[in-house]
Design a protein around this motif. Structure first.
Motif, PDB file in Angstrom:
ATOM      1  N   THR A  90       0.984  -1.202  -0.141  1.00  0.00           N
ATOM      2  CA  THR A  90       0.021   0.069  -0.159  1.00  0.00           C
ATOM      3  C   THR A  90       0.963   1.445   0.035  1.00  0.00           C
ATOM      4  N   GLY A  91       1.918   1.308   0.590  1.00  0.00           N
ATOM      5  CA  GLY A  91       2.587   2.221   0.779  1.00  0.00           C
ATOM      6  C   GLY A  91       3.509   2.546  -0.538  1.00  0.00           C
ATOM      7  N   VAL A  92       3.898   1.386  -1.147  1.00  0.00           N
ATOM      8  CA  VAL A  92       4.556   1.648  -2.653  1.00  0.00           C
ATOM      9  C   VAL A  92       3.431   2.103  -3.622  1.00  0.00           C
ATOM     10  N   THR A  93       2.289   1.767  -3.272  1.00  0.00           N
ATOM     11  CA  THR A  93       1.022   2.053  -4.301  1.00  0.00           C
ATOM     12  C   THR A  93       0.942   3.634  -4.585  1.00  0.00           C
ATOM     13  N   VAL A  94       0.874   4.180  -3.397  1.00  0.00           N
ATOM     14  CA  VAL A  94       0.851   5.782  -3.504  1.00  0.00           C
ATOM     15  C   VAL A  94       2.004   6.503  -4.278  1.00  0.00           C
ATOM     16  N   LEU A  95       3.155   5.764  -4.198  1.00  0.00           N
ATOM     17  CA  LEU A  95       4.079   6.277  -5.126  1.00  0.00           C
ATOM     18  C   LEU A  95       3.656   6.007  -6.361  1.00  0.00           C
ATOM     19  N   GLU A  96       3.526   4.847  -6.716  1.00  0.00           N
ATOM     20  CA  GLU A  96       3.117   4.399  -8.152  1.00  0.00           C
ATOM     21  C   GLU A  96       1.876   5.390  -8.998  1.00  0.00           C
ATOM     22  N   PHE A  97       1.226   5.494  -7.995  1.00  0.00           N
ATOM     23  CA  PHE A  97      -0.252   6.348  -8.170  1.00  0.00           C
ATOM     24  C   PHE A  97      -0.713   7.219  -6.802  1.00  0.00           C
ATOM     25  N   PRO A  98      -0.724   8.422  -6.889  1.00  0.00           N
ATOM     26  CA  PRO A  98      -0.614   9.117  -8.082  1.00  0.00           C
ATOM     27  C   PRO A  98       0.720   9.822  -8.298  1.00  0.00           C
ATOM     28  N   VAL A  99       1.697   9.592  -7.282  1.00  0.00           N
ATOM     29  CA  VAL A  99       3.022  10.750  -7.036  1.00  0.00           C
ATOM     30  C   VAL A  99       3.710  10.303  -8.365  1.00  0.00           C
ATOM     31  N   TRP A 100       3.982   9.383  -9.038  1.00  0.00           N
ATOM     32  CA  TRP A 100       4.849   8.976  -9.975  1.00  0.00           C
ATOM     33  C   TRP A 100       4.234   8.284 -11.083  1.00  0.00           C
ATOM     34  N   PHE A 101       2.785   8.528 -11.257  1.00  0.00           N
ATOM     35  CA  PHE A 101       2.216   7.743 -12.169  1.00  0.00           C
ATOM     36  C   PHE A 101       2.694   8.225 -13.634  1.00  0.00           C
ATOM     37  N   ALA A 102       3.119   9.014 -13.934  1.00  0.00           N
ATOM     38  CA  ALA A 102       3.659   9.499 -15.277  1.00  0.00           C
ATOM     39  C   ALA A 102       4.757   8.773 -15.793  1.00  0.00           C
ATOM     40  N   HIS A 103       5.752   8.294 -14.826  1.00  0.00           N
ATOM     41  CA  HIS A 103       6.755   7.185 -15.005  1.00  0.00           C
ATOM     42  C   HIS A 103       6.208   5.964 -15.104  1.00  0.00           C
ATOM     43  N   VAL A 104       4.908   5.469 -14.445  1.00  0.00           N
ATOM     44  CA  VAL A 104       4.476   4.209 -14.871  1.00  0.00           C
ATOM     45  C   VAL A 104       3.880   4.146 -16.258  1.00  0.00           C
ATOM     46  N   VAL A 105       3.250   5.167 -16.721  1.00  0.00           N
ATOM     47  CA  VAL A 105       2.528   5.171 -18.099  1.00  0.00           C
ATOM     48  C   VAL A 105       3.786   5.206 -19.185  1.00  0.00           C
ATOM     49  N   ALA A 106       4.868   5.683 -18.697  1.00  0.00           N
ATOM     50  CA  ALA A 106       5.983   6.000 -19.786  1.00  0.00           C
ATOM     51  C   ALA A 106       6.813   4.672 -19.702  1.00  0.00           C
ATOM     52  N   SER A 107       6.632   3.930 -18.764  1.00  0.00           N
ATOM     53  CA  SER A 107       7.426   2.600 -18.766  1.00  0.00           C
ATOM     54  C   SER A 107       8.919   2.888 -18.475  1.00  0.00           C
ATOM     55  N   ASP A 108       9.176   4.077 -17.946  1.00  0.00           N
ATOM     56  CA  ASP A 108      10.674   4.349 -17.617  1.00  0.00           C
ATOM     57  C   ASP A 108      11.054   3.568 -16.473  1.00  0.00           C
ATOM     58  N   PRO A 109      12.487   3.422 -15.995  1.00  0.00           N
ATOM     59  CA  PRO A 109      12.876   2.570 -14.847  1.00  0.00           C
ATOM     60  C   PRO A 109      12.330   2.753 -13.701  1.00  0.00           C
ATOM     61  N   LEU A 110      12.055   3.979 -13.289  1.00  0.00           N
ATOM     62  CA  LEU A 110      11.273   4.449 -12.093  1.00  0.00           C
ATOM     63  C   LEU A 110      10.049   3.719 -12.095  1.00  0.00           C
ATOM     64  N   GLY A 111       9.139   3.833 -13.147  1.00  0.00           N
ATOM     65  CA  GLY A 111       7.883   3.225 -13.151  1.00  0.00           C
ATOM     66  C   GLY A 111       7.634   1.882 -13.116  1.00  0.00           C
ATOM     67  N   VAL A 112       8.686   1.220 -13.563  1.00  0.00           N
ATOM     68  CA  VAL A 112       8.712  -0.097 -14.091  1.00  0.00           C
ATOM     69  C   VAL A 112       9.046  -0.751 -12.579  1.00  0.00           C
ATOM     70  N   GLY A 113      10.176  -0.103 -12.031  1.00  0.00           N
ATOM     71  CA  GLY A 113      10.483  -0.491 -10.707  1.00  0.00           C
ATOM     72  C   GLY A 113       9.394  -0.642  -9.505  1.00  0.00           C
TER      73      GLY A 113
END
Length: 428
Positions: A341-364
């Motif tokens: 749950t704590g990691v989830t708030v980082l992938e959404f919404p904080v760094w969701f743009a990195h997830v959508v872009a599939s960059d190393p931070l988002g994929v990690g």
């Protein structure tokens, strides 16, 4: 001393919930995209349609069973607050209900405050998303069902059936009930509740069952376990893309239908495992229904084509019930869920743009979050099986795994294998 600790828990709950309200009311900015638009734009748009007496026509984003209309329409009870303000207040009240129920359960004989702390910490770990979706309302129904169902199986069935009409997954609350009269009462009550309300909704409002086709046609969402394949494939030249589809960011392109089909196959395998577990289980303690529900929802979450952030609320609520009501067999899976749950708030919404872009931070972030959920599901399955399906060590192993909870159940007779019965005959 217990009262002092209860006061500390209440104070922490009040402070964390005040912080959440400040975020969703935009008094305090939160990094990342605005998560409250689901309420102020999507939910409010559905509200305007539903109040005319029909379900949203031709809206593929409406993917919910008919009971969800009650959650979307509920802010109309407080029109003086505006739609979004009323919605956030109602979610806060549901949060308070869960907190109160867990505190009450923790104060009973054998109860533990660990479950209360899990809820206090788990909701704010998700950030403002927890208050900007109606999933906390559904979780409140599920928590009430499990805590009441320990003594009143029909109440469990009614609440599980009603919860299933809100968002389907609460039907899994029934999977851990012992075969026999208790299960028949609960399943019967659930079927009558869900069936009756569905028929009433279909008769009263056109489009009540249209959600089924929208769910069927969904693809692989960027936060799901299967999405990791495409996050990595994009770096190897995969020709697909990420696009808003069926209300969420999904992968579209070659092999996506195959991965989506594999996710459905894994969900079917999970259902098969649960079926085998039900047939093999012998030891029944007071915490088994909650443990089984938590395990089942974990399995269907990790195998889903979509793992939206708000799904973590379901798991936090069920984990809290497991921890508050008995010896804590699910302690490690619950801790893994809180970490996820704590990691989830980082992938959404904080760094969701990195997830959508599939960059190393988002994929990690997606790999870590989903890895924690998979680990939680694996550990939960193992502990549920070892605690309720005695092996060569006989019933002693199961009783130990249950934290001796089985011995507290009136009329409970531990399972005895052939070796146990032979030793008993020899002793006589």
């Amino acid at each position: 001393m217990a009262g002092a600790y209860g006061g500390i828990r209440l104070l922490v709950w009040l402070l964390t919930r005040a912080a959440l309200l400040l975020c969703v009311l935009k008094a305090v900015p939160f990094p990342g995209p605005d998560v409250t638009t689901d309420v102020s734009v999507i939910y409010q748009g559905w509200y305007e349609v539903l109040r005319t007496g029909v379900f949203p026509p031709d809206d593929v984003a409406w993917q919910y069973p008919p009971g969800a209309a009650l959650a979307v329409l509920s802010p109309g009870l407080l029109p003086f607050l505006g739609y979004a303000g009323a919605f956030f207040l109602l979610v806060l009240l549901c949060d308070a209900l869960v907190y109160g129920l867990l505190e009450y359960a923790a104060g009973r004989a054998g109860g533990s405050a660990r479950g209360v702390w899990a809820w206090i910490a788990g909701v704010p770990l998700l950030g403002p998303t927890g208050y900007a979706r109606y999933d906390l309302m559904v979780t409140a129904v599920a928590v009430a069902a499990l805590l009441a169902g320990a003594r009143r199986p029909r109440v469990l069935g009614v609440l599980a059936g009603f919860g299933a009409l809100l968002k389907v997954w609460p039907v899994l609350l029934l999977v851990g009930l012992a075969r026999g009269r208790t299960a028949r009462r609960a399943w019967g009550a659930a079927a009558l509740t869900a069936g009756g309300l569905t028929l009433a909704a279909a008769a009263a409002m056109p489009g009540a069952l249209a959600f089924a086709s929208s769910q069927r046609d969904r693809g692989t969402e960027v936060e799901s376990l299967g999405a990791l394949v495409f996050h990595l494939a994009r770096h190897a030249g995969w020709a697909g893309e990420v696009r808003l589809n069926y209300g969420s960011m999904e992968f579209l392109g070659p092999y996506v239908p195959l991965v989506s089909a594999l996710a459905l196959a894994l969900a079917a395998a999970a259902a098969g495992w649960l079926g085998v577990w039900r047939l093999r289980t012998r030891v029944r303690g007071p915490g088994v229904p909650a443990d089984a529900a938590f395990t089942a929802v974990l399995l269907f979450t990790v195998t889903s084509r979509v793992i939206s952030p708000q799904y973590l609320l379901w798991l936090v609520g069920l984990a809290a019930v497991c921890l508050v009501s008995h010896g804590g067999r699910m302690g490690l899976p619950a801790a893994l869920v809180l970490a996820a749950t704590g990691v989830t708030v980082l992938e959404f919404p904080v760094w969701f743009a990195h997830v959508v872009a599939s960059d190393p931070l988002g994929v990690g972030l997606i790999a870590v979050r989903n890895g924690l959920l998979v680990a939680a599901a694996g550990v939960a399955c193992r502990r549920l099986w070892r605690g309720t399906v005695p092996g060569r060590a006989g019933a002693a192993v199961a009783a130990a795994a249950l934290g001796d909870g089985a011995r507290s159940v009136p009329g409970h007779v531990p399972h005895q294998g052939p070796e146990d019965r032979a030793r008993a005959r020899g002793a006589r």
